[in-house]
Each structure stands twice: as structure tokens, then as C-alpha cells.
Design an enzyme around this catalytic site. Sequence first.
Site, PDB file in Angstrom:
ATOM      1  N   PHE A 423       0.802  -1.223   0.000  1.00  0.00           N
ATOM      2  CA  PHE A 423       0.000   0.000   0.000  1.00  0.00           C
ATOM      3  C   PHE A 423       0.839   1.278   0.000  1.00  0.00           C
ATOM      4  O   PHE A 423       0.471   2.269   0.614  1.00  0.00           O
ATOM      5  CB  PHE A 423      -0.970  -0.017   1.196  1.00  0.00           C
ATOM      6  CG  PHE A 423      -1.515  -1.376   1.485  1.00  0.00           C
ATOM      7  CD1 PHE A 423      -2.456  -1.946   0.638  1.00  0.00           C
ATOM      8  CD2 PHE A 423      -1.058  -2.115   2.552  1.00  0.00           C
ATOM      9  CE1 PHE A 423      -2.933  -3.224   0.865  1.00  0.00           C
ATOM     10  CE2 PHE A 423      -1.527  -3.393   2.791  1.00  0.00           C
ATOM     11  CZ  PHE A 423      -2.477  -3.951   1.950  1.00  0.00           C
ATOM     12  N   CYS A 424       1.973   1.232  -0.690  1.00  0.00           N
ATOM     13  CA  CYS A 424       2.865   2.397  -0.773  1.00  0.00           C
ATOM     14  C   CYS A 424       3.272   2.887   0.615  1.00  0.00           C
ATOM     15  O   CYS A 424       3.409   4.081   0.843  1.00  0.00           O
ATOM     16  CB  CYS A 424       2.219   3.525  -1.571  1.00  0.00           C
ATOM     17  SG  CYS A 424       1.866   3.096  -3.282  1.00  0.00           S
ATOM     18  N   ASN A 425       3.440   1.964   1.544  1.00  0.00           N
ATOM     19  CA  ASN A 425       3.837   2.308   2.911  1.00  0.00           C
ATOM     20  C   ASN A 425       4.747   1.206   3.430  1.00  0.00           C
ATOM     21  O   ASN A 425       4.369   0.406   4.278  1.00  0.00           O
ATOM     22  CB  ASN A 425       2.600   2.449   3.804  1.00  0.00           C
ATOM     23  CG  ASN A 425       2.917   3.089   5.145  1.00  0.00           C
ATOM     24  OD1 ASN A 425       4.033   2.975   5.643  1.00  0.00           O
ATOM     25  ND2 ASN A 425       1.943   3.740   5.733  1.00  0.00           N
TER      26      ASN A 425
END
Length: 862
Positions: A423-425
Site C-alpha cells: 500500500f505504498c507504505n
Amino acid sequence: MASGAAERGLEPPALQRHPEASAQRLAQGYGKGSMSELRDQEFGRLAGSVYLDHAGATLFPQSQLTNFTKDLMENVYGNPHSQNITSRLTHDTVEQVRYRILAHFHTTLEDYIVIFTAGSTAALKLVAEAFPWVARAPENSGSHFCYLTDNHTSVVGIRKVTAAMGVTSTPVKPKAMWSAEAKAAGACDSDCQLPHLFCYPAQSNFSGTRYPLSWVDEVKSGLRSPVSVPGKWFVLLDAASYVSTSPLDLSTHRADFVPISFYKIFGFPTGLGALLVNKHVAPLLRKGYFGGGTAAVYLAGEDFYIPTASVAERFEDGTISFLDVIALKHGFDALERLTGGMESIQQHTFALAQYTYSALSSLCYPNGAPVVRIYTDSGFSGPDVQGPIINFNVLDDGGNIIGYSQVDKMASLHNIHLRTGCFCNLGACQRHLGLSEEMVKKHFQAGHVCGDDVDIIDGRPTGSVRISFGYMSTLEDAQAFLRFIRVFCLHSPGVQPVPQASTSDTGALTSENDCHSSQEGSCAEPAVCNDSCPDANPVDLCPSLSKASSIPQTPREKAACIPNGDLGPHIVTNIYLYPIKSCAALEVTEWPIGSQGLLYDRSWMVVNHNGICLSQKQEQRLCLIRPFIDLQQGIMVIKAKGMEPIEVPLEEDSERTQICQSRVCADRVNTYDCGENVSRWLSKFFGRPCHLIKQSPHFQRNARKVAGKGQSPGPGVALSLVNEAQYLLVNTASVLELQQQLNTSDKHGKEESFSVKDLISRFRANIITKGARAFEEEKWDEISIGSLHFQVLGPCHRCQMICIDQQTGQRNQDVFQKLSERRGRKVNFGVYLMHSSLDLSSPRFLSVGSEVLPVLKDCGVH
């Protein structure tokens, strides 16, 4: 089972033990009977689907789009940089929307400035470039950029800008920030006014953890320091995820910079965000590039430039997306009319998340093992510490993580839309999944990149599963998801998740008891054959499976059940090509070989009005389109029930056709349209505009799939419009084993027969063979068929398309589920082939009855 819940010493609330306590409130939503009306009137397109990716993008209501369109039809909006009447209307409407945005966040133009951007990422980039950084120098330590490791990639990326400016970047772990205390700054010197920036998310887009808004004032005042350095701290509060479902009061929490993304709140428009800038900070921002309406005056012949007085216009390079800004007005109107405001949305979405978390965390296998591992820091104790996001991985009854791509594929069979990955994290992903920096690098070296489906490497997960709720989510959505998890974990007969909750008459889960072990039903898999079976037939080795099916076999199927030790000759039994991608197969006994595979295999495809390729995932009726090729006449005849046949020439005069571009599996392909006649035919059949396009003969799409360990296909290996490779081979014995699993009785004694022919058609292979044991094909390295030689590229990773009956277009999810049980975490079936060498100087043909000679991996023997 939740991980990290005790980090802050929070005890589970009573509602976790009694999820039914909130079920009645959730059923009513924003008012008695209003939720069903809201869904019917505003989100009818969700019928039959469960959308649980609101943290990725929420959904717009129908009335918002209707009113916006009506607005555009009734008014003329010109470029706001002009002075005519239509331009003034646009300018004034845009300014009114700025007021509306600030009012939404409980502030005014006296305190904040709204700068429109292309999204929250663009807003963050603007801060990175405009912040008054001071580089390290002998006389000072320079500015510091500190960011919480639980930040989105778009925040972490600021460090590349600061590095180029000689500014120190420091990642701060959440635990360190929780325990951070103010330290004496020492004697005041030139460093006292050094500007530093601290960035943290109001809500983690990974886990939904909500970090205290009080940190804004504590960091700015020095009561809580990310790092102990003298200077003046500014705070960037990344609110993009938080404000999608919760109110933010900037009159209380006066962050210096607040990036937001509007599609997270309204669903429409996309590609529009804003940076809210505290007016006290605005004079410090630096502006380099200027363009559009950002200059009050400038000279083209010398370096003379005076920026416009308006800070917002100074940083809005070029003409803003003014029609999208106007759409925001209708977004605010719809949100308030349908929900009553952000406070109601926060209560509703959190109650849904808390209910789902409680029920999900109570699911156990009969041996007491939990069904999921939930990644949370809050324990879902309240909306002040937790947003409506649940992040988890599914476990088997031995505690091993089941890869997220497997969960995603199964969810799609149930029309459940969720999100998987990191999740781009990556910072939060590493912390919760226990991934070190070395592991992440090793995963990349193994071929894993962000957004792919490589979910398990060396037994460790590379990501997880995330569900998230929006204001239009319902109790029924949550319950449908919980039912899916139960079904997903019922893969093996006898293995059943035992929840602390039972299903009431309304479908809600209610608390009963703790997880326990049950003597009824073993957690072990039933006896099934695998690749290591000794000289034995799959049916003989699996008496439990062979007894499960009393369906008589056809003569052809009996012939395929060859006794062990007498497998018979290894030959090609069937050849199929698929002239139109995703349409029905054409069975042949002999067919010419081309440079891209079987001649005319996947040479055409159906596209929608936007030129996007249609597959059976979106349009199941594609399998009802039946193409026939007449090589002598040079035509393809297309047939479908209820339609008159239509002819398409095999080769067009390419000089008269117009080249268009499309995409297949992320590859750009040059194609040409096959004409209006067949377009009208397809559009009539599907009830929507469609076109038939063919790959241009002057365009070569090169294969990328690896042909062997350390090898690649090379630039000369060409592909048609196939997904992965030139050929797909399926072994009949493998199909037989799957058939035995499928042809079992359900609890009502009803039997559903899956014939070998039906199953073979679902796998859409080119070459069908018999004479090998089940799944033996996955051990092959090379293969010869007659005089043709092929490299075996590896197994085909299957998706939900195998659930579609190729004769009727109907879907049965049991096929994928049973195959998943048999094959483990990766649903593989069939192997890809590529020409290892091909001489087309003389005609080559593939024929039924040809002998198959495989070479085993690492053995080098037949």
C-alpha cells in the site's frame, strides 16, 4: 490475532467480545431505513458487489455526477485567467469552493490558504521544493527533515529533494515518537532559527492507526521533539487518508502544511488535491519556477520577475483544473445531504470496522489456531486511535501465512473488492510483518516489486490484505466479507474455522465462546496425489477421492485412466487455437506453425469504446463468440447464438488500414481496426460499443518471460496477443485429478458433473497431451513434439477465468477453489512453451497423435 495491540497498553473493548452490540445501529446507518435507500438510489452500480477499498478510492454518488453535469450544461465556464463574463464566473466559483474547503476543515481565509494541486503527492512535492531549507555548513548544522516511518511513499520521497539541498533526513519510528520528550536546547545561537520539518500521517494508510493530532502543537512548541536539535519546528500533517472519513479541525490543530486528496473524500473528481498552508508560514515559502498566471510581471529579455500577490495563484502553475474544482462544490453538497457531515461518517465507518475486527479476530480453526493475523496498534478501541481500515493476513491451521494474491483471487470470485500488497507504505509494512531492510532487498533481488503478486518468498510474506470502509458501506458488506473468510478457510474437508461468533438469523456474527479444538473433523488434508507419487495412477493412490465420485466416465475418459506402469504412448491428443483473444476455441487436428505460435492464435481481440481489451473477467459472454478459420478462402467466420455469421478477412491491406495502439499485459501493441461491419455485429451482441482489432503484421511484440534459469527468450522470440508465452500445454492426467476433487456430492446429495472436456476447455490451452502422470509436466525443462522443439518456461498461474464454463458463460467458483486446495498457495495449472528453435523456410505443422518427448529439469534425460 492482533499484533502490536499492547504497544500502547490498550485493552480490548467490550464491543470486541460482543460485536452484535453495534449491529443494530449499523443496519440503520444514517437514519432508519436510509442505508438501503442510499445504496439503491446512489450506488446501484454496486449491486452484487462488495467494495472494500475506500482507503484506495471511495465511490461517488450518482446525484453528485448528475448535478455536476447539469451545472456544466446550464453554465458557461471560461478560463479563470481572462476577464470576460464567463471567466469571472469561473473565478468566483473557484474562490467560493476555496471558502467551502476551509469551512469543511473549520478554518477561514484569515488563517489558511488553499493551493490546488494535482493530488496529495503533488502537494507534498510542492512543500519539499518550497520549504526554506538551510543546507549544512561549517557555521550551522542545517535544517532537519524528519518523517514517521509509517508515512506514505510520497512523504518518504521528500528526502531525495532534501538530500540534493544538503539537508539531513531522519526516519522516526512510531515507538520513538511516542516516547519522545522535549530536551533543553542549550544556549541560543544562530541555530535557534534553523527551520526543521516533521511529517507524520494523521491516519496510517496501512493499518488505519490514528496518530495524535496533539503532536502538531507539541512538536511546534518543543514539547515533543523528533530529534534533539536546536531550531524552529514546522509540522506537515498528511491528512489524505484521515479526512476521507473523519472531521479535521484546523482551528484547534494548526498544522503548517496539510495535503489532501479529494477523491479520497468524494470519489470524484480524481487527480485533484490541495495543500492547505498556514498563513504564518506562507511568507517563508520559496518559489523557483514560474508560469501561467503566477507572475504579476516579468521580462522575457532579462531576469526580472515579480510574483502575483496571491500566494495560492503564485503556486498554482498554469491554469488549474477549474471544472474539477467546480465539481467539488457538488461533492460537498452530496456528502452533507446524504450523511449529515463528517462526524456521522466517522461514527458509521468506525462502527463497521470495529464490528468486523471483533468478528474477524475471533475466528479460529478446530485446533484453536487463529484464522487471521491482524496488524493493529490500537485494538480498535475508538475512532480517535483507529480509522476504518483493517489490515491482515490469512493463516492456515498451522499458523502459516497464505499469500495475499491467493486471497485476492478468491475474493474476486465472491465479487469482493479489496486491496493487497504494501500500500505504498513500506515502513509500516516492514514493522508489522517483521521485514528487515536485508529481507526487502532480498525480495527485490528475487524479482518482487511493488504491485506484483509475488506474495511469499522463503516462507515470509511480502505484503498483506487490506479492507476499508466508506460512508456508503453497510453491515451487509461486512457480513459478506466475513462469510467469504469462512468459506476461504474451508478449503479442505474437515477443516472448519470455529468462530467465537455464530450466524444469527440476520447473518450477524454473535459472541459464543473462546477458540477451541474440536475432535470433529481433522485439520489434515485428505489424501491427495502429488508430484512424488510412486509408480501409481492418481485415481488408485487417492481412494477417498475416487470414491467421492460416482459419476460414470465416458469412453474417452476411461481411456485416459491408464493403469500405473502402463501409461501408454505420450502423445498430443488435442490442439486448440483461439483466433480472438478470450473468445471460444477452434479445435483442429493439424495446424501450421507461425513465428508467434500457432498461426492466427490470438491475432485478434475485442476492445471497448475506449480501445481497452476485453477479457472474460469483465465480459463472460466472450466465450460464446465462436470463430472459424478457412485457410483456403482466407477468411475467419464469426458465429454466436442469435446472430447471423459474419466474415472477416484473415489479412487486410495494411496500407489502407489505420494503425491504432492498445495494450496487452502492460505491453503496447500496434493494431488495426477490422471495420464497422464487425464492430456493429459485436456491439449488437454485447449491447455496448465494441470493436474487433488485429495485431499489425509490421509490429513485433517481444517475449519477456524467462525461458530457463539464467536465460531469456531473446529479442527474436515474438508473441501474438497472448498474455505470457507462445503456447500453453495441459496434461490430461492433471485434469483427471482435478476432476476427481470436483465431482463430489454436496450436503444436499446433489451432484454436479465436470467432464474432462469441460475442464480442459476452461484452461484454454493450445496443446493437450496424455501419457504422463499428474503434474509431471512441471518437471520438464524442454520438450519435443514431432520435429518441433520447445523450451518449458514454467507453470501458468491461474486466475478466476477458469471458473467460467466455456460453453455457457456461467461461473462456478468451485473450480478455482478445488484447484487451490490441490496446488497449495499458488494456483498453477499447465505449462508455458516457447520455440527453442524454429526454421520456417519450409512449412511446419503441429498434429494430433505426434509423439511427446520431454527432458526433465536438471536431469538432461528423456
